[in-house]
Design a protein around this motif. Structure first.
Motif, PDB file in Angstrom:
ATOM      1  N   GLY A 279       0.790  -1.217   0.000  1.00  0.00           N
ATOM      2  CA  GLY A 279       0.000   0.000   0.000  1.00  0.00           C
ATOM      3  C   GLY A 279       0.821   1.265   0.000  1.00  0.00           C
ATOM      4  N   ALA A 280       0.093   2.369   0.106  1.00  0.00           N
ATOM      5  CA  ALA A 280       0.714   3.696   0.078  1.00  0.00           C
ATOM      6  C   ALA A 280      -0.017   4.609   1.056  1.00  0.00           C
ATOM      7  CB  ALA A 280       0.653   4.273  -1.327  1.00  0.00           C
ATOM      8  N   ILE A 281       0.754   5.456   1.737  1.00  0.00           N
ATOM      9  CA  ILE A 281       0.200   6.472   2.624  1.00  0.00           C
ATOM     10  C   ILE A 281      -0.083   7.710   1.779  1.00  0.00           C
ATOM     11  CG2 ILE A 281       0.525   7.824   4.714  1.00  0.00           C
ATOM     12  CD1 ILE A 281       0.519   4.812   5.216  1.00  0.00           C
ATOM     13  N   GLU A 282      -1.349   8.094   1.715  1.00  0.00           N
ATOM     14  CA  GLU A 282      -1.743   9.226   0.876  1.00  0.00           C
ATOM     15  C   GLU A 282      -1.663  10.557   1.626  1.00  0.00           C
ATOM     16  OE1 GLU A 282      -4.768   7.122  -2.251  1.00  0.00           O
ATOM     17  OE2 GLU A 282      -5.625   7.776  -0.339  1.00  0.00           O
ATOM     18  N   ALA A 283      -1.833  10.515   2.948  1.00  0.00           N
ATOM     19  CA  ALA A 283      -1.756  11.747   3.751  1.00  0.00           C
ATOM     20  C   ALA A 283      -1.514  11.362   5.203  1.00  0.00           C
ATOM     21  CB  ALA A 283      -3.050  12.544   3.626  1.00  0.00           C
ATOM     22  N   GLY A 284      -0.825  12.236   5.941  1.00  0.00           N
ATOM     23  CA  GLY A 284      -0.588  11.999   7.344  1.00  0.00           C
ATOM     24  C   GLY A 284       0.544  11.028   7.610  1.00  0.00           C
ATOM     25  N   VAL A 285       0.614  10.555   8.859  1.00  0.00           N
ATOM     26  CA  VAL A 285       1.696   9.663   9.289  1.00  0.00           C
ATOM     27  C   VAL A 285       1.102   8.551  10.148  1.00  0.00           C
ATOM     28  CG1 VAL A 285       3.914   9.470  10.487  1.00  0.00           C
ATOM     29  CG2 VAL A 285       3.298  11.613   9.320  1.00  0.00           C
ATOM     30  N   GLU A 286       1.458   7.320   9.825  1.00  0.00           N
ATOM     31  CA  GLU A 286       1.064   6.163  10.630  1.00  0.00           C
ATOM     32  C   GLU A 286       2.251   5.697  11.474  1.00  0.00           C
ATOM     33  OE1 GLU A 286      -0.427   1.494  10.210  1.00  0.00           O
ATOM     34  OE2 GLU A 286       0.417   2.543   8.482  1.00  0.00           O
ATOM     35  N   ARG A 287       1.986   5.269  12.692  1.00  0.00           N
ATOM     36  CA  ARG A 287       2.970   4.583  13.531  1.00  0.00           C
ATOM     37  C   ARG A 287       2.484   3.144  13.719  1.00  0.00           C
ATOM     38  NH1 ARG A 287       6.971   5.331  17.481  1.00  0.00           N
ATOM     39  NH2 ARG A 287       6.898   7.599  17.183  1.00  0.00           N
ATOM     40  N   PHE A 288       3.385   2.181  13.543  1.00  0.00           N
ATOM     41  CA  PHE A 288       2.987   0.793  13.784  1.00  0.00           C
ATOM     42  C   PHE A 288       4.182  -0.030  14.252  1.00  0.00           C
ATOM     43  CE2 PHE A 288       4.187   1.037   9.336  1.00  0.00           C
ATOM     44  CZ  PHE A 288       4.829  -0.157   9.033  1.00  0.00           C
ATOM     45  N   ARG A 289       3.861  -1.092  14.974  1.00  0.00           N
ATOM     46  CA  ARG A 289       4.880  -2.022  15.467  1.00  0.00           C
ATOM     47  C   ARG A 289       4.919  -3.220  14.534  1.00  0.00           C
ATOM     48  NH1 ARG A 289       8.057  -2.420  19.654  1.00  0.00           N
ATOM     49  NH2 ARG A 289       8.743  -4.442  20.438  1.00  0.00           N
ATOM     50  N   TYR A 290       6.128  -3.571  14.091  1.00  0.00           N
ATOM     51  CA  TYR A 290       6.294  -4.634  13.092  1.00  0.00           C
ATOM     52  C   TYR A 290       7.652  -5.284  13.325  1.00  0.00           C
ATOM     53  CZ  TYR A 290       6.550  -6.666   8.325  1.00  0.00           C
ATOM     54  OH  TYR A 290       6.646  -7.505   7.238  1.00  0.00           O
ATOM     55  N   ARG A 291       7.662  -6.604  13.502  1.00  0.00           N
ATOM     56  CA  ARG A 291       8.907  -7.339  13.751  1.00  0.00           C
ATOM     57  C   ARG A 291       9.702  -6.756  14.921  1.00  0.00           C
ATOM     58  NH1 ARG A 291      11.284  -8.751   7.683  1.00  0.00           N
ATOM     59  NH2 ARG A 291       9.851 -10.483   7.258  1.00  0.00           N
ATOM     60  N   GLY A 292       8.984  -6.360  15.952  1.00  0.00           N
ATOM     61  CA  GLY A 292       9.648  -5.896  17.161  1.00  0.00           C
ATOM     62  C   GLY A 292      10.116  -4.463  17.150  1.00  0.00           C
ATOM     63  N   SER A 293       9.845  -3.711  16.079  1.00  0.00           N
ATOM     64  CA  SER A 293      10.287  -2.319  15.986  1.00  0.00           C
ATOM     65  C   SER A 293       9.092  -1.397  15.795  1.00  0.00           C
ATOM     66  CB  SER A 293      11.253  -2.126  14.812  1.00  0.00           C
ATOM     67  OG  SER A 293      12.422  -2.906  14.981  1.00  0.00           O
ATOM     68  N   GLU A 294       9.235  -0.154  16.279  1.00  0.00           N
ATOM     69  CA  GLU A 294       8.245   0.890  16.040  1.00  0.00           C
ATOM     70  C   GLU A 294       8.635   1.632  14.767  1.00  0.00           C
ATOM     71  OE1 GLU A 294       5.437   1.984  17.664  1.00  0.00           O
ATOM     72  OE2 GLU A 294       5.506   0.301  19.080  1.00  0.00           O
ATOM     73  N   LEU A 295       7.719   1.702  13.809  1.00  0.00           N
ATOM     74  CA  LEU A 295       8.004   2.313  12.519  1.00  0.00           C
ATOM     75  C   LEU A 295       7.045   3.457  12.251  1.00  0.00           C
ATOM     76  CD1 LEU A 295       8.429  -0.942  10.380  1.00  0.00           C
ATOM     77  CD2 LEU A 295      10.214   0.380  11.529  1.00  0.00           C
ATOM     78  N   LEU A 296       7.508   4.431  11.475  1.00  0.00           N
ATOM     79  CA  LEU A 296       6.669   5.531  11.014  1.00  0.00           C
ATOM     80  C   LEU A 296       6.551   5.460   9.502  1.00  0.00           C
ATOM     81  CD1 LEU A 296       8.030   8.548  13.112  1.00  0.00           C
ATOM     82  CD2 LEU A 296       5.969   7.190  13.530  1.00  0.00           C
ATOM     83  N   ALA A 297       5.318   5.625   9.009  1.00  0.00           N
ATOM     84  CA  ALA A 297       5.070   5.656   7.572  1.00  0.00           C
ATOM     85  C   ALA A 297       4.444   7.010   7.240  1.00  0.00           C
ATOM     86  CB  ALA A 297       4.148   4.519   7.165  1.00  0.00           C
ATOM     87  N   PRO A 298       5.217   7.944   6.708  1.00  0.00           N
ATOM     88  CA  PRO A 298       4.689   9.282   6.410  1.00  0.00           C
ATOM     89  C   PRO A 298       4.015   9.346   5.040  1.00  0.00           C
ATOM     90  CG  PRO A 298       7.036   9.229   5.975  1.00  0.00           C
ATOM     91  CD  PRO A 298       6.670   7.857   6.516  1.00  0.00           C
ATOM     92  N   THR A 299       3.461  10.497   4.750  1.00  0.00           N
ATOM     93  CA  THR A 299       2.852  10.740   3.445  1.00  0.00           C
ATOM     94  C   THR A 299       3.815  10.369   2.317  1.00  0.00           C
ATOM     95  OG1 THR A 299       1.588  12.567   4.380  1.00  0.00           O
ATOM     96  CG2 THR A 299       1.809  12.510   1.987  1.00  0.00           C
ATOM     97  N   ASP A 300       3.266   9.755   1.271  1.00  0.00           N
ATOM     98  CA  ASP A 300       4.033   9.367   0.084  1.00  0.00           C
ATOM     99  C   ASP A 300       5.106   8.336   0.389  1.00  0.00           C
ATOM    100  OD1 ASP A 300       2.520  10.932  -1.588  1.00  0.00           O
ATOM    101  OD2 ASP A 300       3.906  12.625  -1.593  1.00  0.00           O
ATOM    102  N   SER A 301       4.835   7.457   1.339  1.00  0.00           N
ATOM    103  CA  SER A 301       5.706   6.305   1.549  1.00  0.00           C
ATOM    104  C   SER A 301       4.936   5.029   1.217  1.00  0.00           C
ATOM    105  CB  SER A 301       6.231   6.252   2.981  1.00  0.00           C
ATOM    106  OG  SER A 301       5.173   6.131   3.908  1.00  0.00           O
ATOM    107  N   LEU A 302       5.681   3.980   0.886  1.00  0.00           N
ATOM    108  CA  LEU A 302       5.106   2.668   0.627  1.00  0.00           C
ATOM    109  C   LEU A 302       5.068   1.863   1.918  1.00  0.00           C
ATOM    110  CD1 LEU A 302       7.087   1.814  -2.622  1.00  0.00           C
ATOM    111  CD2 LEU A 302       4.655   2.411  -2.501  1.00  0.00           C
ATOM    112  N   VAL A 303       4.043   1.044   2.062  1.00  0.00           N
ATOM    113  CA  VAL A 303       3.953   0.079   3.155  1.00  0.00           C
ATOM    114  C   VAL A 303       3.983  -1.309   2.521  1.00  0.00           C
ATOM    115  CG1 VAL A 303       2.560  -0.780   5.060  1.00  0.00           C
ATOM    116  CG2 VAL A 303       2.653   1.672   4.592  1.00  0.00           C
ATOM    117  N   LEU A 304       4.961  -2.122   2.937  1.00  0.00           N
ATOM    118  CA  LEU A 304       5.232  -3.401   2.274  1.00  0.00           C
ATOM    119  C   LEU A 304       5.406  -4.486   3.335  1.00  0.00           C
ATOM    120  CD1 LEU A 304       7.863  -1.945  -0.209  1.00  0.00           C
ATOM    121  CD2 LEU A 304       5.466  -2.441  -0.724  1.00  0.00           C
ATOM    122  N   MET A 305       4.328  -5.192   3.652  1.00  0.00           N
ATOM    123  CA  MET A 305       4.345  -6.184   4.717  1.00  0.00           C
ATOM    124  C   MET A 305       4.301  -7.596   4.154  1.00  0.00           C
ATOM    125  SD  MET A 305       1.794  -4.566   7.551  1.00  0.00           S
ATOM    126  CE  MET A 305       2.096  -2.963   8.277  1.00  0.00           C
TER     127      MET A 305
END
Length: 275
Positions: free
Chosen positions: A49-75
């Motif tokens: 997926g893709a972040i269209e606006a704003g910033v997401e925070r999520f925990r993945y594989r033991g780390s806290e990650l930030l996904a800002p606007t115009d970044s890809l999310v690849l799980m």
């Protein structure tokens, strides 16, 4: 249902699923989240997926990650993760959940992603447009499949072989996860799971949390909800799904499903039936 919300608590939050009737192994999702915090959960397929606006925070594989606007999310498939807004305005995003076998069938390759967030703004905007086009083409099989191939081609530069460290750990914990799937309704103990892994209970617990980024109980609940999602998509009644997936009752299913996927079971089924 009394005491169980049929939507998010906050009016600003909204999420929707769609599944093409002709192509098994693909589910589309779009959402704007401001207040809701998603509990740990997993998806059967790749989360692309893709972040269209704003910033997401999520925990993945033991780390806290930030996904800002115009970044890809690849799980990668089956990976536990959470999700919440990092900013007051929340975040808006689109995702496609695509089974690994379908990705291999389309690309001729077996994929994995080393990084769950990729700061690639031009590609993220193209991916967002492709995901929006897929949403609108879900009733047009030829157009949909062409767009799906374009989406995977767009993401191919970020795909890679599995990490060496994960390759060592995967067989041991794959067996544990398989055991959980086979015993969704059972009261499992730490000793039960550690025996499957061939480790002492607390060594198992420590390694599991390091490698999965969640506790065994959280992983079991995520697998129960993933099983429930499959059953709901097949048209089973929520009350029957709750019992079959190892949840206490329909109210428990509704609360847990909404916490992880952003919609209630009933709404999820309506969205999949909608054309």
């Amino acid at each position: 249902m009394p005491g169980v919300p049929q939507a998010f608590d906050a009016a600003e939050d909204a999420a929707e699923f769609r599944r093409p009737a002709h192509r098994a192994g693909v589910e589309l999702y779009r959402a704007r989240i401001v207040r809701h915090a998603f509990d740990a959960h997993a998806h059967a397929g790749f989360g692309l997926g893709a972040i269209e606006a704003g910033v997401e925070r999520f925990r993945y594989r033991g780390s806290e990650l930030l996904a800002p606007t115009d970044s890809l999310v690849l799980m990668n498939p089956g990976e536990m993760h959470t999700g919440r807004a990092e900013t007051e305005a929340g975040w808006r995003y689109r995702m496609a959940y695509v089974d690994a076998d379908l990705v291999q069938a389309v690309t001729g390759e077996r994929w994995s992603f080393a990084a769950a967030v990729a700061p690639d703004a031009p590609r993220a905007r193209r991916v967002g447009r492709l995901l929006a086009a897929l949403w609108g083409a879900s009733d047009e099989p030829l157009a949909f499949d062409g767009l799906l191939a374009e989406l995977l081609a767009e993401l191919r530069p970020h795909a890679s072989l599995a990490r060496a460290a994960a390759a060592e750990a995967a067989p041991r914990f794959a067996a544990v996860l398989d055991f959980m799937r086979a015993h969704l309704g059972d009261r499992l103990t730490l000793e039960d799971l550690a025996a499957v892994a061939g480790l002492s209970p607390f060594h198992f617990l420590r390694r599991f949390r390091e490698l999965q980024g969640t506790t065994p109980q959280q992983a079991l609940m995520a697998l129960r909800l993933l099983d429930a999602q499959h059953r709901l998509a097949a048209g089973e009644a929520p009350a029957d799904v709750a019992a079959a997936s190892g949840l206490a009752d329909q109210a428990h299913l509704t609360r847990a499903f909404a916490a992880r996927y952003g919609v209630t079971p009933a709404r999820y089924q309506r969205q999949l039936r909608a054309r």
